[in-house]
Design a protein around this motif. Structure first.
Motif, PDB file in Angstrom:
ATOM      1  N   GLY A  14       0.792  -1.218   0.000  1.00  0.00           N
ATOM      2  CA  GLY A  14       0.000   0.000   0.000  1.00  0.00           C
ATOM      3  C   GLY A  14       0.827   1.272   0.000  1.00  0.00           C
ATOM      4  N   GLY A  15       2.100   1.157   0.464  1.00  0.00           N
ATOM      5  CA  GLY A  15       2.992   2.312   0.434  1.00  0.00           C
ATOM      6  C   GLY A  15       2.576   3.454   1.350  1.00  0.00           C
ATOM      7  N   ALA A  16       2.025   3.146   2.528  1.00  0.00           N
ATOM      8  CA  ALA A  16       1.553   4.190   3.438  1.00  0.00           C
ATOM      9  C   ALA A  16       2.726   4.981   4.017  1.00  0.00           C
ATOM     10  N   GLU A  17       2.492   6.285   4.198  1.00  0.00           N
ATOM     11  CA  GLU A  17       3.494   7.187   4.786  1.00  0.00           C
ATOM     12  C   GLU A  17       3.035   7.755   6.121  1.00  0.00           C
ATOM     13  N   LEU A  18       1.772   7.589   6.418  1.00  0.00           N
ATOM     14  CA  LEU A  18       1.161   8.216   7.582  1.00  0.00           C
ATOM     15  C   LEU A  18      -0.036   7.376   8.013  1.00  0.00           C
ATOM     16  N   ALA A  19      -0.225   7.250   9.331  1.00  0.00           N
ATOM     17  CA  ALA A  19      -1.355   6.463   9.838  1.00  0.00           C
ATOM     18  C   ALA A  19      -2.135   7.248  10.884  1.00  0.00           C
ATOM     19  N   PHE A  20      -3.458   7.060  10.867  1.00  0.00           N
ATOM     20  CA  PHE A  20      -4.345   7.653  11.867  1.00  0.00           C
ATOM     21  C   PHE A  20      -5.092   6.534  12.596  1.00  0.00           C
ATOM     22  N   MET A  21      -5.315   6.732  13.883  1.00  0.00           N
ATOM     23  CA  MET A  21      -6.071   5.765  14.685  1.00  0.00           C
ATOM     24  C   MET A  21      -7.111   6.494  15.512  1.00  0.00           C
ATOM     25  N   ASN A  22      -8.362   6.028  15.472  1.00  0.00           N
ATOM     26  CA  ASN A  22      -9.415   6.655  16.268  1.00  0.00           C
ATOM     27  C   ASN A  22      -9.310   6.228  17.723  1.00  0.00           C
ATOM     28  N   THR A  23      -9.406   7.187  18.619  1.00  0.00           N
ATOM     29  CA  THR A  23      -9.247   6.927  20.051  1.00  0.00           C
ATOM     30  C   THR A  23     -10.306   5.965  20.560  1.00  0.00           C
ATOM     31  N   GLY A  24     -11.534   6.044  20.037  1.00  0.00           N
ATOM     32  CA  GLY A  24     -12.602   5.172  20.500  1.00  0.00           C
ATOM     33  C   GLY A  24     -12.345   3.705  20.221  1.00  0.00           C
ATOM     34  N   GLY A  25     -11.435   3.408  19.317  1.00  0.00           N
ATOM     35  CA  GLY A  25     -11.117   2.028  18.996  1.00  0.00           C
ATOM     36  C   GLY A  25     -10.049   1.424  19.878  1.00  0.00           C
ATOM     37  N   ILE A  26      -9.527   2.209  20.823  1.00  0.00           N
ATOM     38  CA  ILE A  26      -8.497   1.722  21.743  1.00  0.00           C
ATOM     39  C   ILE A  26      -9.207   1.287  23.019  1.00  0.00           C
ATOM     40  N   ARG A  27      -9.372  -0.005  23.220  1.00  0.00           N
ATOM     41  CA  ARG A  27     -10.247  -0.499  24.272  1.00  0.00           C
ATOM     42  C   ARG A  27      -9.526  -0.923  25.546  1.00  0.00           C
ATOM     43  N   ALA A  28      -8.220  -0.961  25.548  1.00  0.00           N
ATOM     44  CA  ALA A  28      -7.480  -1.360  26.747  1.00  0.00           C
ATOM     45  C   ALA A  28      -6.065  -0.809  26.631  1.00  0.00           C
ATOM     46  N   GLU A  29      -5.283  -1.045  27.673  1.00  0.00           N
ATOM     47  CA  GLU A  29      -3.889  -0.599  27.684  1.00  0.00           C
ATOM     48  C   GLU A  29      -3.031  -1.740  28.178  1.00  0.00           C
ATOM     49  N   LEU A  30      -1.727  -1.527  28.224  1.00  0.00           N
ATOM     50  CA  LEU A  30      -0.802  -2.575  28.648  1.00  0.00           C
ATOM     51  C   LEU A  30      -0.101  -2.125  29.922  1.00  0.00           C
ATOM     52  N   PRO A  31      -0.567  -2.601  31.085  1.00  0.00           N
ATOM     53  CA  PRO A  31       0.052  -2.191  32.346  1.00  0.00           C
ATOM     54  C   PRO A  31       1.401  -2.854  32.544  1.00  0.00           C
ATOM     55  N   ALA A  32       2.253  -2.198  33.320  1.00  0.00           N
ATOM     56  CA  ALA A  32       3.593  -2.728  33.598  1.00  0.00           C
ATOM     57  C   ALA A  32       3.506  -3.705  34.753  1.00  0.00           C
TER      58      ALA A  32
END
Length: 504
Positions: A344-362
């Motif tokens: 696809g040759g992408a140079e830039l990416a966008f991600m919607n915040t609402g699609g981030i459903r969890a995080e990675l705790p230490a």
């Protein structure tokens, strides 16, 4: 007499206790189907005239233990909790109404969708009349009018979402004509408290705002209780004479509502609501334990596979500019998956915040499993690459800022930077000349290969600038890109939050 309404919302198939911040109410560990079911049964034992209801998104965007089996574990768990009726939520429609109805063949509870039409026909009943302790209670179920902006366009093609208050008032009128005068609205739309954390306990309504407020202000007085959801916030409000509640998300709370009803008229005299924490210091419900024991070993075979590691916590909490470490990592992962020309040759990416459903705790040795990454991105959205001009990208960034002063910030990949002013005139938030790609100012006519998930490319969340894109190339699923990134970039570190700069 007293009728007790016990309400849940936005469970999202969280049968196991949620982890990290998602598993806390203040400093109290909370949630888990085994404990939620026990709390509900204890509440029912205190008041025999009780009914358990929901306000949508009880499944969908679920952890692997439910999603891997087409939400059958969540349906079994909800059945065992004794739920009677719920409004439909946007995530229940992630795979379309036809697929939802197929999945619900084993459900013992009823979905309501007064304001959802499919090819002009209601997809589910608008109302349900439930008799509790000899009193008829009329329930109206709705989802947010803006559902089309938060569901994949392919899943809801032909569906129509009507304005909530007018439909609810019409449904209430029909219930009253049928002799039902105790009326409750179950609605998958909500709001949020604002201000200092210590002023926002689970039963406050501090500096409240949100879409639900305007809806409630237009409701008929016949609707005295509104059980809401969608925003994953907890609150307990009085708005224009209506009691409005929400129990957060992921089964960490439930709402206990005591309705005093006149037996002679079946009308509600008083409403007293409280949000109660689903603490984990009660016995586990054996029916829920059996469901977990049935599905957990099979899910763990997939979920426990180690795919990489982290150097420290990767949080989804946004800084003042609206950027998060988890968002940055996802954007970088998606860009990496389609950066090669043949992909696809992408140079830039966008991600919607609402699609981030969890995080990675230490925690522990820093190993990251497939199940943990799936929890971060459970939707299975398709990565898409398309060509946009610099002007298209500027318009996209401006679409983050809403007319009511709020914003929905997109997360961006490494090498892309811009500055903005939140308090600016419409269309003038982004600082001229600040949009840069690999250190070079992006010109209005420059052509850039941009990546975003298919949900966003379809114009979700009001991001219509994506529709100007051309030469689309479809890539892998979002979670697969994240897994591949962790396999090749571990230990993954939390990026410095400097890609987006807010000037005021």
């Amino acid at each position: 007499m007293t009728v007790q309404v016990l309400a849940i919302n936005d469970l999202h198939g969280n049968l196991e206790p949620p982890v990290g911040r998602d598993g806390m109410v203040g400093k109290t560990p909370a949630g888990g189907a085994e404990y939620l079911a026990t709390h509900l049964k204890m509440a029912e034992a205190e008041e025999p005239n009780s009914i358990v209801v929901g306000a949508g998104d009880l499944m969908g965007a679920s952890p692997l233990i439910s999603a891997l089996f087409d939400e059958e574990p969540a349906i079994e768990a909800i059945n065992a909790m004794g739920l009677k009726v719920t409004s439909i939520g946007n995530h229940e429609m992630d795979h379309g109404i036809t697929e939802l109805k197929r999945r619900l063949k084993t459900a013992h509870y009823q979905y309501l969708a007064a304001n959802v039409l499919e090819n002009g026909t209601p997809v589910f009943p608008a109302t349900s009349i439930q008799t509790v302790g000899g009193v008829k209670i009329g329930f109206i179920g709705e989802t947010l009018e803006g559902s089309a902006a938060v569901i994949s366009a392919s899943a809801i093609r032909g569906d129509q979402f009507l304005e909530e208050s007018q439909v609810a008032n019409e449904a209430a009128l029909q219930l009253e004509k049928a002799g039902v005068h105790a009326i409750v609205l179950l609605i998958h739309q909500g709001g949020a408290q604002h201000g200092q954390a210590d002023a926002m306990d689970r039963d406050s309504c501090a500096n409240f705002s949100g879409e639900i407020q305007g809806i409630v202000e237009r409701l008929s007085p016949a609707i005295q209780l509104v059980i809401s959801g969608h925003t994953h916030e907890y609150y307990n409000c009085r708005i224009a004479g209506h009691t409005v509640t929400s129990a957060g998300a992921y089964g960490r709370l439930f709402t206990r509502v005591k309705l005093t009803v006149d037996r002679r008229t079946d009308r509600i005299l008083t409403v007293a609501a409280a949000n109660e924490i689903v603490t984990r210091d009660v016995p586990r419900d054996p029916a829920q334990t059996a469901i977990l024991e049935k599905y957990k070993p099979r899910a763990e075979e997939v979920a426990n596979r180690t795919v990489g590691s982290i150097a420290g916590e990767i949080s989804r909490k946004q800084n003042a500019a609206g950027e998060s470490a988890m968002g940055d990592v996802i954007a970088d992962a998606q860009l990496t998956s389609v950066a090669a020309k043949e992909n696809g040759g992408a140079e830039l990416a966008f991600m919607n915040t609402g699609g981030i459903r969890a995080e990675l705790p230490a925690t522990g040795p820093g190993e990251v499993s497939f199940g943990e990454l799936y929890a971060v991105q459970p939707f299975g959205n398709q990565i898409t690459v398309l060509t946009m001009t610099g002007e298209d990208i500027r318009q996209l960034l401006e679409e983050q800022f809403r007319s009511d002063g709020s914003s929905i910030m997109l997360q961006v990949s490494e090498g892309f930077n811009y500055q903005y002013r939140l308090h600016a005139a419409p269309g003038e938030h982004v600082v001229p000349g600040s949009i840069k790609l690999r250190g070079k100012v992006l010109g209005a006519k420059d052509r850039v290969r941009v990546e975003a998930n298919g949900f966003m490319v379809a114009g979700a969340e009001g991001m219509t600038a994506f529709k100007s894109g051309t030469d689309k190339v479809i890539g892998t699923r979002d979670v697969d890109a994240l897994v591949a990134y962790f396999k090749t970039h571990s230990p993954v570190e939390a990026p410095k939050l400097n890609r987006i700069v807010r000037l005021d």
